[in-house]
Design an enzyme around this catalytic site. Structure first.
Site, mmCIF file in Angstrom:
data_model
loop_
_atom_site.group_PDB
_atom_site.id
_atom_site.type_symbol
_atom_site.label_atom_id
_atom_site.label_comp_id
_atom_site.label_asym_id
_atom_site.label_seq_id
_atom_site.Cartn_x
_atom_site.Cartn_y
_atom_site.Cartn_z
ATOM 1 N N THR A 62 -8.872 8.413 9.109
ATOM 2 C CA THR A 62 -8.453 7.226 8.361
ATOM 3 C C THR A 62 -8.158 6.041 9.289
ATOM 4 O O THR A 62 -7.436 5.124 8.918
ATOM 5 C CB THR A 62 -7.195 7.543 7.538
ATOM 6 O OG1 THR A 62 -6.173 8.047 8.415
ATOM 7 C CG2 THR A 62 -7.492 8.582 6.462
ATOM 8 N N LYS A 109 0.842 -1.198 0.000
ATOM 9 C CA LYS A 109 0.000 0.000 0.000
ATOM 10 C C LYS A 109 0.884 1.259 0.000
ATOM 11 O O LYS A 109 1.792 1.384 0.810
ATOM 12 C CB LYS A 109 -0.932 -0.011 1.210
ATOM 13 C CG LYS A 109 -1.902 -1.190 1.203
ATOM 14 C CD LYS A 109 -2.707 -1.288 2.484
ATOM 15 C CE LYS A 109 -1.841 -1.691 3.659
ATOM 16 N NZ LYS A 109 -2.649 -1.990 4.876
ATOM 17 N N GLY A 137 -8.271 2.661 10.867
ATOM 18 C CA GLY A 137 -8.763 1.354 10.451
ATOM 19 C C GLY A 137 -8.769 1.098 8.966
ATOM 20 O O GLY A 137 -9.333 0.102 8.511
ATOM 21 N N THR A 138 -8.123 1.946 8.181
ATOM 22 C CA THR A 138 -8.156 1.756 6.728
ATOM 23 C C THR A 138 -7.494 0.447 6.306
ATOM 24 O O THR A 138 -7.992 -0.263 5.433
ATOM 25 C CB THR A 138 -7.479 2.935 6.002
ATOM 26 O OG1 THR A 138 -6.174 3.137 6.561
ATOM 27 C CG2 THR A 138 -8.289 4.204 6.144
ATOM 28 N N GLY A 139 -6.343 0.132 6.918
ATOM 29 C CA GLY A 139 -5.655 -1.101 6.549
ATOM 30 C C GLY A 139 -6.447 -2.342 6.903
ATOM 31 O O GLY A 139 -6.536 -3.290 6.106
ATOM 32 N N CYS A 140 -7.035 -2.348 8.082
ATOM 33 C CA CYS A 140 -7.879 -3.468 8.502
ATOM 34 C C CYS A 140 -9.056 -3.643 7.545
ATOM 35 O O CYS A 140 -9.375 -4.763 7.117
ATOM 36 C CB CYS A 140 -8.420 -3.224 9.910
ATOM 37 S SG CYS A 140 -7.180 -2.951 11.185
#
Length: 267
Positions: free
Chosen positions: A203, A172, A205-208
């Site tokens: 933003t 990412k 929790g975007t990766g989760c």
């Protein structure tokens, strides 16, 4: 009904971890289940404390789910210590789920380390079991020892992570000073997954959420590249319409499309 299982930590603020994963599963049309590896006391500003779950309980959770319910895909998030990683590896080898999405959670949005330093090498033992790993730039730097500042660096990092045994890599690019383009690598071909930057602090929790959406799409039978691209579209909408809750990094809007339909219906 297709299903997805998240193996991760709990976020009391509801924006990341197990809570984000279950919301993303539901929003993307699959039934969500969970194995909680740690309980965090956190909000949009900070992680105040972390309590790791006993490995026997983690093992029991894994077995309870797999022994009763068909698991079409697994998403793995926070695994803070080597003992936790080991018991998860044991469970995955025992039950052999078709798809495993590994999000190597290392540091919270507020800077709290969620992966113990001694657990990094143990985490690498999990990589050969993963269908895809979804590190951000800082996480990829820890895994590879490289400094990543541009697309060429991202390619080198993908190749080095791939050499650790993972089947595919989604690196990412949101931490770079450019558009948040991600790089997908399957060992032969690079695919640039383009994104649009939204200037918001919300933003959390975007990766989760992205990795959970990928798992949901794989559970539904999409090809891996299609699953990644569809998940990228989903998280982009969730960020664009993120929620200004709390005093720090607010959460993304997992159910924006549903809320939009509900508002239109009530009008």
């Amino acid at each position: 009904m297709k299903t997805a299982l998240t193996i991760a930590g709990s976020d009391s603020g509801g924006g990341a971890g197990i809570q984000a994963d279950l919301k993303a599963f539901s929003a993307n049309g699959v039934y969500g289940m969970s194995v909680i590896t740690a309980v965090t006391a956190q909000n949009t500003v900070e992680v105040r404390s972390v309590q790791d779950i006993d490995t026997d309980i983690i093992r029991d959770q894994i077995e309870a789910v797999f022994d009763d319910i068909q698991v079409d895909a697994v998403k793995i998030g926070m695994l803070s210590k080597p003992e936790t990683i080991e018991v998860v590896i044991e469970g995955l080898k025992k039950y052999k789920p078709s798809f495993i999405v590994l999000d190597p959670v290392m540091v919270s949005k507020g800077g709290h380390h969620l992966l113990q330093p001694e657990a990094v090498e143990k985490l690498k033992e999990l990589l050969p079991l993963a269908t895809v790993i979804t590190p951000n730039i800082p996480e990829a730097e820890v895994l590879t020892g490289l400094t990543i500042t541009n697309l060429d660096d991202m390619k080198k990092a993908c190749e080095k992570i791939y050499e650790l045994g993972v089947k595919t890599v989604l690196l990412k690019g949101g931490h770079l000073n450019s558009e948040p383009n991600d790089l997908f690598y399957d060992g032969q071909t690079f695919h640039l997954i383009e994104g649009k930057r939204f200037y918001t602090k919300n933003t959390h929790g975007t990766g989760c959420t992205l990795s959970a959406a990928i798992a949901a799409n794989l559970a539904k039978g999409m090809s891996l590249l299609d699953a990644v691209q569809k998940a990228k579209c989903y998280i982009s909408v969730a960020i664009e319409h993120s929620l200004d809750l709390g005093h720090g990094h607010g959460p993304t809007h997992h159910f924006y499309q549903l809320y939009k339909k509900e508002l239109a219906f009530n009008e």
